[in-house]
Design a protein around this motif. Structure first.
Motif, short mmCIF file in Angstrom:
data_model
loop_
_atom_site.label_atom_id
_atom_site.label_comp_id
_atom_site.label_asym_id
_atom_site.label_seq_id
_atom_site.Cartn_x
_atom_site.Cartn_y
_atom_site.Cartn_z
N MET A 74 -28.12 -6.33 -8.07
CA MET A 74 -28.20 -7.75 -8.42
C MET A 74 -26.81 -8.28 -8.75
O MET A 74 -26.04 -7.64 -9.44
N LEU A 75 -26.50 -9.44 -8.24
CA LEU A 75 -25.20 -10.05 -8.45
C LEU A 75 -25.13 -10.67 -9.84
O LEU A 75 -25.96 -11.51 -10.20
N GLU A 76 -24.13 -10.26 -10.62
CA GLU A 76 -23.93 -10.83 -11.94
C GLU A 76 -22.99 -12.02 -11.82
O GLU A 76 -21.86 -11.88 -11.36
N VAL A 77 -23.46 -13.18 -12.26
CA VAL A 77 -22.73 -14.43 -12.07
C VAL A 77 -22.49 -15.09 -13.42
O VAL A 77 -23.40 -15.22 -14.23
N SER A 78 -21.26 -15.54 -13.62
CA SER A 78 -20.91 -16.28 -14.84
C SER A 78 -20.40 -17.66 -14.43
O SER A 78 -19.52 -17.78 -13.57
N LEU A 79 -20.97 -18.71 -15.05
CA LEU A 79 -20.58 -20.09 -14.76
C LEU A 79 -19.69 -20.62 -15.88
O LEU A 79 -19.89 -20.29 -17.05
N TYR A 80 -18.74 -21.46 -15.49
CA TYR A 80 -17.83 -22.04 -16.47
C TYR A 80 -17.54 -23.49 -16.09
O TYR A 80 -17.27 -23.81 -14.93
N CYS A 81 -17.65 -24.40 -17.08
CA CYS A 81 -17.24 -25.78 -16.85
C CYS A 81 -16.64 -26.32 -18.14
O CYS A 81 -16.80 -25.74 -19.22
N THR A 82 -15.94 -27.44 -18.02
CA THR A 82 -15.25 -28.00 -19.19
C THR A 82 -15.97 -29.23 -19.76
O THR A 82 -15.40 -29.95 -20.57
N LYS A 101 -8.16 -29.14 -20.34
CA LYS A 101 -6.98 -29.05 -19.50
C LYS A 101 -7.03 -27.86 -18.54
O LYS A 101 -6.22 -27.78 -17.62
N ARG A 102 -7.99 -26.97 -18.76
CA ARG A 102 -8.06 -25.80 -17.86
C ARG A 102 -8.33 -26.24 -16.42
O ARG A 102 -7.76 -25.69 -15.48
N PHE A 103 -9.21 -27.23 -16.25
CA PHE A 103 -9.47 -27.81 -14.94
C PHE A 103 -8.86 -29.21 -14.90
O PHE A 103 -8.99 -29.95 -15.87
N PRO A 104 -8.25 -29.60 -13.79
CA PRO A 104 -7.57 -30.90 -13.73
C PRO A 104 -8.50 -32.10 -13.72
O PRO A 104 -8.07 -33.22 -14.00
#
Length: 354
Positions: A1-9, A43-46
């Motif tokens: 199974m694919l382990e997926v981590s999501l990240y948003c600001t 600031k991590r994502f523009p």
């Protein structure tokens, strides 16, 4: 199974469809999912409509921005943070402003619309600000964002002899967007004329109008739609009853969110010609009829009205496209398979041997 981590600001409706797709894949047992909303580190994502996906050491970035309104520097900064970069608004021409290595990372994602799912953290009300937005949705759209799950949009193609046409739209205030002033003025003028002509030509067979706003009240008072019909819950009910649905380009020439809704609901589509590339076999003349101006749009609508059998075929084609490319889990899975070629293969083998 694919382990997926999501990240948003931060929370933005632009990301809701992606999160919905990942949640469905988790429910199907194809991935395990974790996530983080890092609002303190903007600031991590523009820019905001970016979703970071991390799996098996790969950095995947999904860009849901309406177009290329960001600067080339901001786009390059985002692309640099990824191994694979999927854009909702994808243009090979614009991508040429990037260097060759960055261009190699870029892939088209496809259509977009706001669709949610139980557990969708983008649409979940947690803070006081979230609850205020929730109240706004209940009052002005008739339901919270979490109400609009994939099943709310899906509709079986219906064969009819007497067809209806639908086009609801809004006006943008050009004063709020000085850099886009001229293009916004033209968008508004085109939308006003199109609604006016459709209303005049099709009368009771036309469902639509301009959403109420101060600008609309000054510009086209007689074309303003009943406020009850523009509530999203009611709008969805009306769309399910319609046959031919019209879409216009959004800001930065983006493909409108309504177009994705039309396809999900298996409607015949007449749409302003796409400025961006989409995934899969979405073809002119089969899935939609493109127009460049109001007269061309009206000509296409009239042709479809006179050929109900072609409307039914287009509805069927769009239902098939939705199931293969646009349904949230398929949109996300198709992207993941470009990164991980073996993704879903194990499930396919299990299904064949069952």
């Amino acid at each position: 199974m694919l382990e997926v981590s999501l990240y948003c600001t931060g929370k933005t409706p632009h990301l809701s469809m992606l999160v919905t797709g990942f949640l469905i894949l988790q429910e199907q047992g194809k991935i395990s999912l974790s996530w983080e909303i890092d609002e303190k580190n903007r600031k991590r994502f523009p820019y905001l409509p970016l979703l970071g996906v991390y799996a098996e050491g790969k950095r995947i970035l999904f860009d849901m921005a309406d177009g290329y309104g960001m600067s080339p520097k901001e786009l390059a900064q985002a692309v640099e943070q990824s191994d694979y970069y999927f854009r909702r608004s994808f243009s090979k021409t614009y991508n040429q402003k990037l260097d060759a290595k960055q261009q190699e990372k870029m892939h088209p994602l496809g259509f977009h619309y706001h669709v949610s799912y139980p557990g969708n953290f983008i649409d979940r009300a947690e803070s006081f600000s979230d609850w205020r937005k929730e109240w706004f949705q209940l009052v002005f759209n008739g339901a919270s964002r979490r109400y609009f799950t994939p099943k709310r949009f899906e509709c079986e193609p219906q064969k009819k002899k007497h067809l209806s046409v639908m086009f609801y739209t809004r006006l943008w205030n050009p004063g709020d967007m000085p850099k886009l002033y001229d293009s916004v003025v033209k968008i508004n003028q085109d939308r006003i004329r199109l609604v006016s002509e459709l209303k005049k030509n099709y009368g009771s067979c036309f469902c639509g109008g301009i959403q109420y706003s101060g600008l609309a009240a000054k510009s086209c008072k007689d074309l303003i739609a009943d406020i009850g019909t523009t509530k999203r819950k009611k709008y969805l009910e009306l769309m399910h009853q319609a046959d031919i649905c019209i879409g216009s380009a959004g800001l930065h020439g983006s493909i409108g969110w309504k177009t994705g809704e039309y396809i999900a609901a298996a409607k015949a589509v007449v749409n302003e010609k796409f400025q961006y590339e989409v995934t899969g076999d979405f073809c002119e003349g089969i899935n939609y009829l493109p127009f460049m101006n109001t007269d061309q749009c009206l000509k296409h609508v009239e042709w479809l009205i006179k050929h109900p059998e072609q409307v039914y075929l287009m509805k069927q084609a769009n239902q098939e496209y939705y199931q293969n490319y646009l349904r949230p889990d398929r949109l996300v899975a198709n992207a993941l398979k470009q990164v991980f070629p073996d993704f879903e293969k194990e499930k396919e083998i299990q299904w064949k041997s069952a």
